[in-house]
Each structure stands twice: as structure tokens, then as C-alpha cells.
Design an enzyme around this catalytic site. Structure first.
Site, PDB file in Angstrom:
ATOM      1  N   GLU A 133      -6.067  -8.013   1.443  1.00 54.42           N
ATOM      2  CA  GLU A 133      -4.652  -7.940   1.679  1.00 54.42           C
ATOM      3  C   GLU A 133      -4.245  -7.786   3.053  1.00 54.42           C
ATOM      4  OE1 GLU A 133      -3.218  -5.005  -1.295  1.00 54.42           O
ATOM      5  OE2 GLU A 133      -5.273  -5.038  -1.771  1.00 54.42           O
ATOM      6  N   ASN A 144       0.793  -1.200   0.097  1.00 53.09           N
ATOM      7  CA  ASN A 144      -0.019   0.035  -0.060  1.00 53.09           C
ATOM      8  C   ASN A 144       0.931   1.313   0.015  1.00 53.09           C
ATOM      9  OD1 ASN A 144      -2.334   1.894   0.598  1.00 53.09           O
ATOM     10  ND2 ASN A 144      -3.172  -0.008   0.139  1.00 53.09           N
ATOM     11  N   ARG A 145       0.113   2.485   0.382  1.00 51.16           N
ATOM     12  CA  ARG A 145       0.719   3.615   0.073  1.00 51.16           C
ATOM     13  C   ARG A 145       1.555   4.305   1.043  1.00 51.16           C
ATOM     14  NH1 ARG A 145      -4.002   3.059  -2.383  1.00 51.16           N
ATOM     15  NH2 ARG A 145      -3.994   3.576  -4.588  1.00 51.16           N
ATOM     16  N   ASP A 189     -11.887   0.609  -0.535  1.00 53.04           N
ATOM     17  CA  ASP A 189     -10.409   0.348  -0.861  1.00 53.04           C
ATOM     18  C   ASP A 189      -9.798   1.064   0.533  1.00 53.04           C
ATOM     19  OD1 ASP A 189      -7.810   0.316  -1.607  1.00 53.04           O
ATOM     20  OD2 ASP A 189      -8.106   1.590  -3.414  1.00 53.04           O
ATOM     21  N   HIS A 204      -1.335 -10.101  -3.448  1.00 53.02           N
ATOM     22  CA  HIS A 204      -2.471  -9.322  -3.927  1.00 53.02           C
ATOM     23  C   HIS A 204      -3.398 -10.098  -4.849  1.00 53.02           C
ATOM     24  CE1 HIS A 204      -4.228  -5.717  -5.519  1.00 53.02           C
ATOM     25  NE2 HIS A 204      -3.385  -4.722  -4.997  1.00 53.02           N
ATOM     26  N   SER A 205      -3.578 -11.217  -4.511  1.00 56.04           N
ATOM     27  CA  SER A 205      -4.332 -12.177  -5.151  1.00 56.04           C
ATOM     28  C   SER A 205      -5.754 -11.468  -5.067  1.00 56.04           C
ATOM     29  CB  SER A 205      -4.761 -13.531  -4.522  1.00 56.04           C
ATOM     30  OG  SER A 205      -3.485 -14.339  -4.714  1.00 56.04           O
ATOM     31  N   TYR A 206      -6.258 -11.335  -6.541  1.00 60.16           N
ATOM     32  CA  TYR A 206      -7.919 -11.016  -6.578  1.00 60.16           C
ATOM     33  C   TYR A 206      -8.809 -12.131  -6.680  1.00 60.16           C
ATOM     34  CZ  TYR A 206      -6.100  -6.272  -8.342  1.00 60.16           C
ATOM     35  OH  TYR A 206      -5.643  -5.037  -8.531  1.00 60.16           O
ATOM     36  N   HIS A 222       2.854   0.097  -3.045  1.00 57.62           N
ATOM     37  CA  HIS A 222       3.256  -1.457  -3.428  1.00 57.62           C
ATOM     38  C   HIS A 222       4.662  -1.123  -3.708  1.00 57.62           C
ATOM     39  CE1 HIS A 222      -0.861  -2.259  -2.603  1.00 57.62           C
ATOM     40  NE2 HIS A 222      -1.190  -2.249  -3.902  1.00 57.62           N
ATOM     41  N   GLN A 252      -6.631  -4.645   4.051  1.00 57.77           N
ATOM     42  CA  GLN A 252      -6.903  -3.958   3.009  1.00 57.77           C
ATOM     43  C   GLN A 252      -7.851  -4.665   2.356  1.00 57.77           C
ATOM     44  OE1 GLN A 252      -5.647  -0.779   2.650  1.00 57.77           O
ATOM     45  NE2 GLN A 252      -6.637  -0.169   0.861  1.00 57.77           N
TER      46      GLN A 252
HETATM   47  C1  BGC Z   1      -4.809  -0.323  -3.301  1.00 52.79           C
HETATM   48  C2  BGC Z   1      -5.709  -0.137  -4.398  1.00 52.79           C
HETATM   49  C3  BGC Z   1      -4.894  -0.196  -5.684  1.00 52.79           C
HETATM   50  C4  BGC Z   1      -4.606  -1.616  -5.976  1.00 52.79           C
HETATM   51  C5  BGC Z   1      -4.204  -1.961  -7.111  1.00 52.79           C
HETATM   52  C6  BGC Z   1      -4.726  -1.696  -3.597  1.00 52.79           C
HETATM   53  O1  BGC Z   1      -3.875  -2.834  -2.610  1.00 52.79           O
HETATM   54  O2  BGC Z   1      -5.397  -0.284  -2.036  1.00 52.79           O
HETATM   55  O3  BGC Z   1      -5.592   1.575  -4.299  1.00 52.79           O
HETATM   56  O4  BGC Z   1      -5.457   0.384  -6.821  1.00 52.79           O
HETATM   57  O5  BGC Z   1      -3.884  -2.099  -4.645  1.00 52.79           O
HETATM   58  O6  BGC Z   1      -3.124  -1.412  -7.446  1.00 52.79           O
END
Ligand code: BGC
Length: 377
Positions: free
Chosen positions: A341, A111-112, A276, A210-212, A137, A313
Site C-alpha cells: 500500500e 492505515n491507523r 505489517d 488495498h489489493s492483496y 482505513h 505499507q
Molecule cells: C493494515 C493491517 C490490517 C489490514 C487489513 C493493512 O493495511 O496495516 O494491520 O489488518 O490492512 O485490515
């Protein structure tokens, strides 16, 4: 599998031989019972492989050493049909087109980090920024875009160890960080991820995957009918650039309340852009505990999430816009996949009141997360 138990030395030799012997293009070799290795091409002059881990139930997880990406996680649905509960591609080229972190290992910082800046022991550090003014990330070339060294373990269950050395100064982060991630697929349909790291200079570290997920196995269905429970009474509100304001806010009476399972789509429209955010998990220590449950009635599948981490997250694929095409040829549109996450909170290096993400030389970073698939027939 049982036979292997009687032949530990022989199987260890087999593992070493297969790991070291070159695999020809698209050739697949069995490394040990439950694990195959396929040549998947090359990146940055390093060989890329796709490993397939299969348990005794026939559940199958594919992982590549490019970005440590989980490319597929195939399980039965209630009708007995198999499909992947995570989105992904069947070739390396799909990932080289830089999808938004599909299935990838995230580091050095998940994350940020606000403005890509933080100060440690009086020294100011500037990171590569890649998300407006912020660092996201790990930066321009995070752990999701590097080739990891891979070793198959001679274990009783299929397990893959990935190693990466993130050099001092990489993406602006201080210290040589040695990272080891171990993926294990158990016979109880658990994908276990263990993260370990050590550094030679003080640095922030926040690793995740970061699995979707789309439990229907089909991105023509959105995830809005999936139900989610998050064991968290609080979350961290964010500013317009998705940086936490520093506040820890109660979810009570807000669309962020997932303390009892509810459909993700129920109140999503009241959250600008969709979910998010980081949920502040109720767990009080760093033991492995159940923190979330995602379920889908169409397929009968649920995923239980266990973690040692203090935060989750939850991201509803808000920025997915159909640009990327899933392995079955279908466009991956907004809200057709979601991420859970497990991690420390975003921007912790700039928020002294958040749990610390700072790793010092001599300390050991350790974190574990388990995604357990359960079938409700
Ligand atoms: C973040 C999102 C981001 C995504 C893909 C997530 O973990 O919180 O804001 O867009 O990852 O980059």
C-alpha cells in the site's frame, strides 16, 4: 482501437449513451473498445457495476464502483496460463460480507490514527474507531464501503474514473472532500491509479489501494517464497496496537531489510505476527519512482511498484485466517496474499515529524501509483 481514434465524436457519444443507459441484471455491454460494464446489483439504493478493462495483450482488470475495488487482475504466467494475481470475488455479495479491504480504495485515511483522535488548528477531532482503540482505513464505513460514481473515459487506453463526495463530518473527518480516482490499464500491463482530492475545510487525507497479491494466482501457495525488494533504508517501528512510535529506524541488520530482493519468508518468523509496517521510501521528492519489486519464480511474474508517495505499507496478510474464500473456492489463509500500500505514514496527523497529510481548502491532493506486471520467461 485505431478506428476509435478516427471517430472521437462518435465514440464519445457511444460512451455517454452507454454510461447513462440502464444495464439489466448481469447484462454486459461494451462501453468502448477495451471496456465492458456489467450490472452487479445495488447497494444503498445505488447501482453497482463491474467494469472489465482489457488491453491489447489480453490482460484484464475488473473494477467495481462499490468501494472502487479491483476484483481481479488477470495476466499470463510463464506457461501461458491466465490467472488473477490479486484475490477477490466474482459477485457483489462477497464484498458485502466485509472482507478485510480486498482490492479496495482506502480513505479518507489509509492505515491507523491513534485513538481515533487528532487536533487541527486548535480543534480536536474524534473519529469513528474500528480497530480496537484506533481508527483504521477511514472508519466504520470508509471509501471501501460506498458506491462511487463511475465514468468511462474516451481515451486511447481503457480507463475508469470514480468520484466520491465524502461529506463534512463523515466518520468524524472535517470538510467536504471531493475525491476522484482514475484507474487506467496500459498496453504495457500497468495498472495506473491516480488519486485527486479537494476539500472545503482543512483535513487529513491519505488515499491508497488495498489489493492483496499472490503472483502464483493460486492461494494454495503462500506468498512466503515470493521475493521482494523495497527501496527503503528505514521503516517506522510500531507499538502493540500497530501505531508508529514516531521513530524512523534503519532496516540494516534487521528482518525489515528488503533493500536487496529476498524471500518474504526468510526472516518473517522474527517479526511478531508477520510484516505489517510502513517503510520509509528512499525517494526524496514526490515524483513517480520505482519503489518496490515483487517476484515469483513459480509463475514467472513480477510486479514493479512505482509511486509518488513517501511510504509503503507492506502487509503479509497476517490476519487472513481462512474465513474468506477466493473466487476459485479456496480458503484465503494467513500469508497467502500480501499488500503493498503506497501511502503517507500511519498516524501522521499525530506525528509532526512525518510528511504532512494535511490538505487545506484551495490545495489539490494528487498522488499516483503504478503496478506493472512483467513476465520473466
Ligand atoms: C493494515 C493491517 C490490517 C489490514 C487489513 C493493512 O493495511 O496495516 O494491520 O489488518 O490492512 O485490515
Amino acid at each position: 482501437m485505431k478506428l476509435m481514434n478516427f471517430l472521437p465524436v462518435v465514440s464519445l457519444i457511444a460512451v455517454i449513451v452507454s454510461c447513462n443507459s440502464p444495464v439489466k441484471d448481469e447484462e454486459t455491454v461494451t462501453v468502448k473498445a477495451g471496456i465492458t460494464k456489467t450490472d452487479w446489483g445495488e447497494f444503498d439504493s445505488s447501482k453497482v457495476y463491474l467494469y472489465t478493462l482489457t488491453n491489447t495483450k489480453g490482460t484484464e482488470v475488473k473494477i467495481t464502483n462499490y468501494g472502487g475495488i479491483v476484483t481481479s487482475f488477470v495476466t499470463d504466467d510463464k506457461a501461458g496460463n491466465k490467472s488473477s494475481i490479486v484475490i477477490g470475488f466474482d459477485s457483489l455479495s462477497g464484498y458485502l460480507a466485509k472482507p478485510p479491504y480486498f482490492g479496495a480504495l482506502i480513505g479518507r485515511y489509509g492505515n491507523r490514527i491513534s485513538d481515533g483522535k487528532f487536533t487541527l488548528d486548535g480543534t480536536a477531532y474524534t473519529l469513528a474507531t474500528n480497530n480496537g482503540k484506533n481508527a483504521l482505513h477511514g472508519g466504520l464505513k470508509g471509501f471501501d464501503k460506498v458506491v462511487w460514481t463511475s465514468t468511462v473515459m474516451n481515451d486511447t487506453v481503457p480507463s475508469l474514473t470514480l468520484n466520491y463526495l465524502s461529506k463534512d463530518g463523515e466518520e468524524g473527518y472535517p470538510g467536504n472532500l471531493k475525491v476522484t480516482v482514475v484507474y487506467t490499464l496500459t498496453d504495457d500491463d500497468e495498472l495506473k491509479i491516480e488519486y485527486n482530492a479537494e476539500t472545503d475545510k482543512t483535513t487529513p487525507v491519505n488515499l491508497t489501494n488495498h489489493s492483496y497479491f499472490n503472483l502464483t494466482g493460486d492461494v494454495s501457495n503462500t506468498i512466503l517464497n515470493h521475493k521482494l525488494m523495497i527501496d527503503a533504508d528505514n521503516y517506522t517501528p510500531v507499538d502493540t496496537t500497530l501505531i508508529p512510535t514516531g521513530e524512523i529506524k534503519s532496516v540494516k541488520g534487521t528482518p525489515f531489510d528488503f533493500t536487496a530482493a529476498k524471500a518474504i519468508g526468510k526472516e518473517i518468523d522474527s517479526v511478531k505476527g508477520g510484516y505489517d509496517h510502513n517503510w520509509v521510501l528512499n525517494k526524496k521528492d514526490n515524483s513517480l519512482q520505482k519503489v518496490a519489486v515483487l517476484s515469483d519464480s513459480l509463475s514467472g511474474r513480477s510486479v514493479e511498484v512505482y509511486s509518488t508517495e513517501p511510504g509503503l505499507q507492506f502487509y503479509t496478510g497476517n490476519f487472513l485466517d481462512g474465513t474468506f474464500i477466493n473466487r476459485d473456492g479456496k480458503h484465503i489463509n494467513q500469508h497467502t496474499a500480501l499488500c503493498m500500500e503506497t501511502q503517507h505514514f500511519p498516524d501522521s496527523p499525530n506525528e509532526p515529524s512525518f510528511p504532512s497529510t494535511i490538505l487545506k481548502p484551495g490545495e489539490k491532493y494528487h498522488s499516483e501509483t503504478v503496478y506493472k506486471v512483467v513476465l520473466n520467461k
